[in-house]
Motif scaffolding. Structure first.
Motif, PDB file in Angstrom:
ATOM      1  N   THR A 100       0.834  -1.209   0.000  1.00 19.01           N
ATOM      2  CA  THR A 100       0.000   0.000   0.000  1.00 19.01           C
ATOM      3  C   THR A 100       0.866   1.255   0.000  1.00 19.01           C
ATOM      4  O   THR A 100       0.610   2.220  -0.735  1.00 19.01           O
ATOM      5  CB  THR A 100      -0.930   0.011   1.225  1.00 19.01           C
ATOM      6  OG1 THR A 100      -1.792  -1.129   1.164  1.00 19.01           O
ATOM      7  CG2 THR A 100      -1.783   1.277   1.252  1.00 19.01           C
ATOM      8  N   LEU A 101       1.916   1.252   0.815  1.00 19.36           N
ATOM      9  CA  LEU A 101       2.826   2.391   0.899  1.00 19.36           C
ATOM     10  C   LEU A 101       3.498   2.647  -0.446  1.00 19.36           C
ATOM     11  O   LEU A 101       3.581   3.797  -0.905  1.00 19.36           O
ATOM     12  CB  LEU A 101       3.865   2.150   1.994  1.00 19.36           C
ATOM     13  CG  LEU A 101       4.934   3.220   2.197  1.00 19.36           C
ATOM     14  CD1 LEU A 101       4.301   4.573   2.509  1.00 19.36           C
ATOM     15  CD2 LEU A 101       5.896   2.813   3.308  1.00 19.36           C
ATOM     16  N   THR A 102       3.975   1.597  -1.089  1.00 20.39           N
ATOM     17  CA  THR A 102       4.602   1.746  -2.408  1.00 20.39           C
ATOM     18  C   THR A 102       3.617   2.306  -3.430  1.00 20.39           C
ATOM     19  O   THR A 102       3.965   3.166  -4.246  1.00 20.39           O
ATOM     20  CB  THR A 102       5.149   0.386  -2.889  1.00 20.39           C
ATOM     21  OG1 THR A 102       6.325   0.069  -2.144  1.00 20.39           O
ATOM     22  CG2 THR A 102       5.523   0.425  -4.364  1.00 20.39           C
ATOM     23  N   THR A 109       9.764   0.341  -1.105  1.00 27.76           N
ATOM     24  CA  THR A 109       9.631   0.450   0.347  1.00 27.76           C
ATOM     25  C   THR A 109      10.102  -0.851   0.987  1.00 27.76           C
ATOM     26  O   THR A 109      10.118  -1.906   0.344  1.00 27.76           O
ATOM     27  CB  THR A 109       8.170   0.724   0.763  1.00 27.76           C
ATOM     28  OG1 THR A 109       7.330  -0.369   0.334  1.00 27.76           O
ATOM     29  CG2 THR A 109       7.659   2.021   0.139  1.00 27.76           C
ATOM     30  N   HIS A 110      10.476  -0.756   2.252  1.00 28.68           N
ATOM     31  CA  HIS A 110      10.949  -1.956   2.935  1.00 28.68           C
ATOM     32  C   HIS A 110      10.819  -1.805   4.443  1.00 28.68           C
ATOM     33  O   HIS A 110      10.724  -0.686   4.971  1.00 28.68           O
ATOM     34  CB  HIS A 110      12.400  -2.270   2.560  1.00 28.68           C
ATOM     35  CG  HIS A 110      13.376  -1.178   2.876  1.00 28.68           C
ATOM     36  ND1 HIS A 110      14.396  -1.331   3.774  1.00 28.68           N
ATOM     37  CD2 HIS A 110      13.491   0.082   2.405  1.00 28.68           C
ATOM     38  CE1 HIS A 110      15.113  -0.222   3.840  1.00 28.68           C
ATOM     39  NE2 HIS A 110      14.568   0.657   3.024  1.00 28.68           N
ATOM     40  N   ALA A 111      10.819  -2.946   5.130  1.00 32.68           N
ATOM     41  CA  ALA A 111      10.794  -2.985   6.592  1.00 32.68           C
ATOM     42  C   ALA A 111      12.063  -3.661   7.071  1.00 32.68           C
ATOM     43  O   ALA A 111      12.556  -4.596   6.430  1.00 32.68           O
ATOM     44  CB  ALA A 111       9.566  -3.739   7.093  1.00 32.68           C
ATOM     45  N   CYS A 112      12.601  -3.183   8.192  1.00 35.02           N
ATOM     46  CA  CYS A 112      13.869  -3.707   8.707  1.00 35.02           C
ATOM     47  C   CYS A 112      13.786  -4.013  10.197  1.00 35.02           C
ATOM     48  O   CYS A 112      13.022  -3.391  10.934  1.00 35.02           O
ATOM     49  CB  CYS A 112      14.998  -2.694   8.500  1.00 35.02           C
ATOM     50  SG  CYS A 112      15.457  -2.417   6.781  1.00 35.02           S
ATOM     51  N   LEU A 113      14.617  -4.950  10.609  1.00 38.69           N
ATOM     52  CA  LEU A 113      14.832  -5.253  12.019  1.00 38.69           C
ATOM     53  C   LEU A 113      16.302  -5.016  12.339  1.00 38.69           C
ATOM     54  O   LEU A 113      17.171  -5.191  11.484  1.00 38.69           O
ATOM     55  CB  LEU A 113      14.487  -6.712  12.335  1.00 38.69           C
ATOM     56  CG  LEU A 113      13.035  -7.153  12.193  1.00 38.69           C
ATOM     57  CD1 LEU A 113      12.930  -8.655  12.420  1.00 38.69           C
ATOM     58  CD2 LEU A 113      12.145  -6.407  13.170  1.00 38.69           C
ATOM     59  N   ILE A 122      13.526  -7.316   6.019  1.00 37.74           N
ATOM     60  CA  ILE A 122      12.687  -8.514   6.147  1.00 37.74           C
ATOM     61  C   ILE A 122      11.530  -8.533   5.161  1.00 37.74           C
ATOM     62  O   ILE A 122      10.903  -9.577   4.963  1.00 37.74           O
ATOM     63  CB  ILE A 122      12.152  -8.656   7.585  1.00 37.74           C
ATOM     64  CG1 ILE A 122      11.325  -7.422   7.977  1.00 37.74           C
ATOM     65  CG2 ILE A 122      13.286  -8.900   8.573  1.00 37.74           C
ATOM     66  CD1 ILE A 122      10.574  -7.587   9.287  1.00 37.74           C
ATOM     67  N   ALA A 123      11.208  -7.398   4.550  1.00 34.83           N
ATOM     68  CA  ALA A 123      10.111  -7.355   3.583  1.00 34.83           C
ATOM     69  C   ALA A 123      10.325  -6.173   2.643  1.00 34.83           C
ATOM     70  O   ALA A 123      10.830  -5.125   3.067  1.00 34.83           O
ATOM     71  CB  ALA A 123       8.760  -7.237   4.286  1.00 34.83           C
ATOM     72  N   ILE A 124       9.947  -6.350   1.375  1.00 32.50           N
ATOM     73  CA  ILE A 124      10.177  -5.335   0.341  1.00 32.50           C
ATOM     74  C   ILE A 124       8.958  -5.245  -0.569  1.00 32.50           C
ATOM     75  O   ILE A 124       8.306  -6.259  -0.858  1.00 32.50           O
ATOM     76  CB  ILE A 124      11.406  -5.702  -0.520  1.00 32.50           C
ATOM     77  CG1 ILE A 124      12.681  -5.802   0.327  1.00 32.50           C
ATOM     78  CG2 ILE A 124      11.612  -4.696  -1.653  1.00 32.50           C
ATOM     79  CD1 ILE A 124      13.853  -6.422  -0.418  1.00 32.50           C
ATOM     80  N   ALA A 125       8.660  -4.038  -1.024  1.00 32.78           N
ATOM     81  CA  ALA A 125       7.658  -3.837  -2.068  1.00 32.78           C
ATOM     82  C   ALA A 125       8.248  -2.899  -3.112  1.00 32.78           C
ATOM     83  O   ALA A 125       8.875  -1.898  -2.764  1.00 32.78           O
ATOM     84  CB  ALA A 125       6.372  -3.248  -1.488  1.00 32.78           C
ATOM     85  N   GLU A 126       8.080  -3.230  -4.387  1.00 28.73           N
ATOM     86  CA  GLU A 126       8.666  -2.429  -5.459  1.00 28.73           C
ATOM     87  C   GLU A 126       7.580  -1.821  -6.338  1.00 28.73           C
ATOM     88  O   GLU A 126       6.558  -2.464  -6.595  1.00 28.73           O
ATOM     89  CB  GLU A 126       9.606  -3.288  -6.314  1.00 28.73           C
ATOM     90  CG  GLU A 126      10.831  -3.775  -5.559  1.00 28.73           C
ATOM     91  CD  GLU A 126      11.799  -4.510  -6.467  1.00 28.73           C
ATOM     92  OE1 GLU A 126      11.334  -5.139  -7.436  1.00 28.73           O
ATOM     93  OE2 GLU A 126      13.013  -4.456  -6.199  1.00 28.73           O
ATOM     94  N   PRO A 127       7.788  -0.607  -6.833  1.00 30.14           N
ATOM     95  CA  PRO A 127       6.794   0.046  -7.690  1.00 30.14           C
ATOM     96  C   PRO A 127       6.871  -0.469  -9.128  1.00 30.14           C
ATOM     97  O   PRO A 127       7.872  -1.067  -9.522  1.00 30.14           O
ATOM     98  CB  PRO A 127       7.210   1.518  -7.626  1.00 30.14           C
ATOM     99  CG  PRO A 127       8.697   1.452  -7.458  1.00 30.14           C
ATOM    100  CD  PRO A 127       8.965   0.242  -6.590  1.00 30.14           C
ATOM    101  N   HIS A 128       5.817  -0.228  -9.885  1.00 33.86           N
ATOM    102  CA  HIS A 128       5.802  -0.636 -11.289  1.00 33.86           C
ATOM    103  C   HIS A 128       6.345   0.496 -12.152  1.00 33.86           C
ATOM    104  O   HIS A 128       5.629   1.136 -12.911  1.00 33.86           O
ATOM    105  CB  HIS A 128       4.376  -1.015 -11.708  1.00 33.86           C
ATOM    106  CG  HIS A 128       3.809  -2.156 -10.943  1.00 33.86           C
ATOM    107  ND1 HIS A 128       4.299  -3.443 -11.035  1.00 33.86           N
ATOM    108  CD2 HIS A 128       2.793  -2.210 -10.030  1.00 33.86           C
ATOM    109  CE1 HIS A 128       3.617  -4.245 -10.250  1.00 33.86           C
ATOM    110  NE2 HIS A 128       2.709  -3.521  -9.622  1.00 33.86           N
ATOM    111  N   ARG A 129       7.631   0.758 -11.991  1.00 30.40           N
ATOM    112  CA  ARG A 129       8.289   1.763 -12.821  1.00 30.40           C
ATOM    113  C   ARG A 129       9.707   1.290 -13.088  1.00 30.40           C
ATOM    114  O   ARG A 129      10.304   0.580 -12.253  1.00 30.40           O
ATOM    115  CB  ARG A 129       8.262   3.140 -12.154  1.00 30.40           C
ATOM    116  CG  ARG A 129       8.958   3.219 -10.825  1.00 30.40           C
ATOM    117  CD  ARG A 129       8.575   4.459 -10.006  1.00 30.40           C
ATOM    118  NE  ARG A 129       8.687   5.706 -10.740  1.00 30.40           N
ATOM    119  CZ  ARG A 129       8.331   6.883 -10.213  1.00 30.40           C
ATOM    120  NH1 ARG A 129       7.855   6.961  -8.966  1.00 30.40           N
ATOM    121  NH2 ARG A 129       8.452   7.994 -10.918  1.00 30.40           N
TER     122      ARG A 129
END
Length: 274
Positions: A100-102, A109-113, A122-129
């Motif tokens: 959703t953020l992306t 966007t990503h989340a880290c520990l 630990i998790a990644i989302a990439e845009p369609h560009r």
């Protein structure tokens, strides 16, 4: 019968600490070690290192290649990771929030520990560009040179901050914008606490601007971070402020989705910046 010194509670804890210390040397850039190399890196004698490794091999946390005799992480790590994610899901909870953020910011966007030395993605989302920041989940992110690391330090306990400052005595500089001194780091952390969000431009990679916010646990302590990794040449002051607001709101969503609650002071900062 004389009890072995290794069975005393204090000695046992020291052994556990040493085992955890050795496990911390295994990383994507150093996935395997010879006994002598690991002993040298850990500043331990070979006998002690070999004894601890033998225990870790027996429990499945480390395995030894039968031909090269090099040590690497074992499958017990995977078993514990699966149990942790099944019982207290993190990736499954954060992934849709990142998607959703992306979609809102149009950037990776990503989340880290925090992993003891740096930040682990630990998790990644990439845009369609076509032009976007590539985030390698296997690459640890330096705590003093990335938005994720800086926002973690800003909300972390004093012991973690002090350890980061100790390591800055011999800082690794990635770009001209990397934090280079204790004074500069403390100033950055104070700014982040005032804003609630960390913005780090070209401090780790030359054309990347990171915008990161904390994810809190049920005690109001930071447990993870959520970030947007943006192409610096695309950024304007207006776009940066817009993404900052979206990331801050996503951090509240992520915190509550994981059963936590942001401190009131943090929520007030978001309202002030809205």
């Amino acid at each position: 019968m004389i009890e072995s010194k290794d069975k005393r509670p204090g000695s046992t804890m020291k052994t556990i600490d040493k085992a955890m210390f050795l496990l911390g040397f295994f990383a994507p850039e150093t996935p395997e070690y010879r006994l002598s190399d690991l002993a040298r890196a850990a500043d331990m004698d070979k006998v002690t290192t070999m004894r601890i490794l033998a225990s870790l091999v027996a429990s499945g946390f480390v395995e030894q290649h039968p031909e090269t005799r090099r040590y690497r992480l074992g499958t017990a790590v995977l078993r514990l990771a699966r149990i942790r994610e099944a019982s207290f899901p993190v990736i499954a909870v954060l992934q849709p929030i990142l998607e959703t953020l992306t979609g809102e910011v149009g950037e990776s966007t990503h989340a880290c520990l925090f992993s003891g030395k740096g930040m682990t993605t630990i998790a990644i989302a990439e845009p369609h560009r076509s032009t976007r920041v590539f985030i390698d989940p296997a690459q640890p992110l330096p705590i003093h040179a990335t938005a994720s690391g800086l926002v973690f330090l800003a909300y972390a306990d004093d012991a973690i901050v002090n350890e980061a400052l100790r390591r800055l005595n011999v800082p690794t500089t990635y770009t001209d914008s990397t934090v280079k001194s204790e004074t500069e780091l403390r100033q950055r952390l104070e700014e982040i606490r005032k804003n609630g969000c960390a913005i780090s431009s070209r401090s780790f990679e030359n054309d990347v601007t990171g915008i990161a916010a904390p994810i809190f646990n049920w005690h109001g302590k930071i447990q993870a971070t959520i970030s947007a990794a943006c192409i610096s040449t695309r950024m304007t002051p207006e776009l940066e402020r817009e993404i900052e607001g979206v990331v801050l709101r996503a951090s509240v969503t992520a915190t509550r989705a994981m059963g936590g609650e942001p401190p009131n002071t943090f929520l007030m900062k978001i309202k002030e910046n809205a």
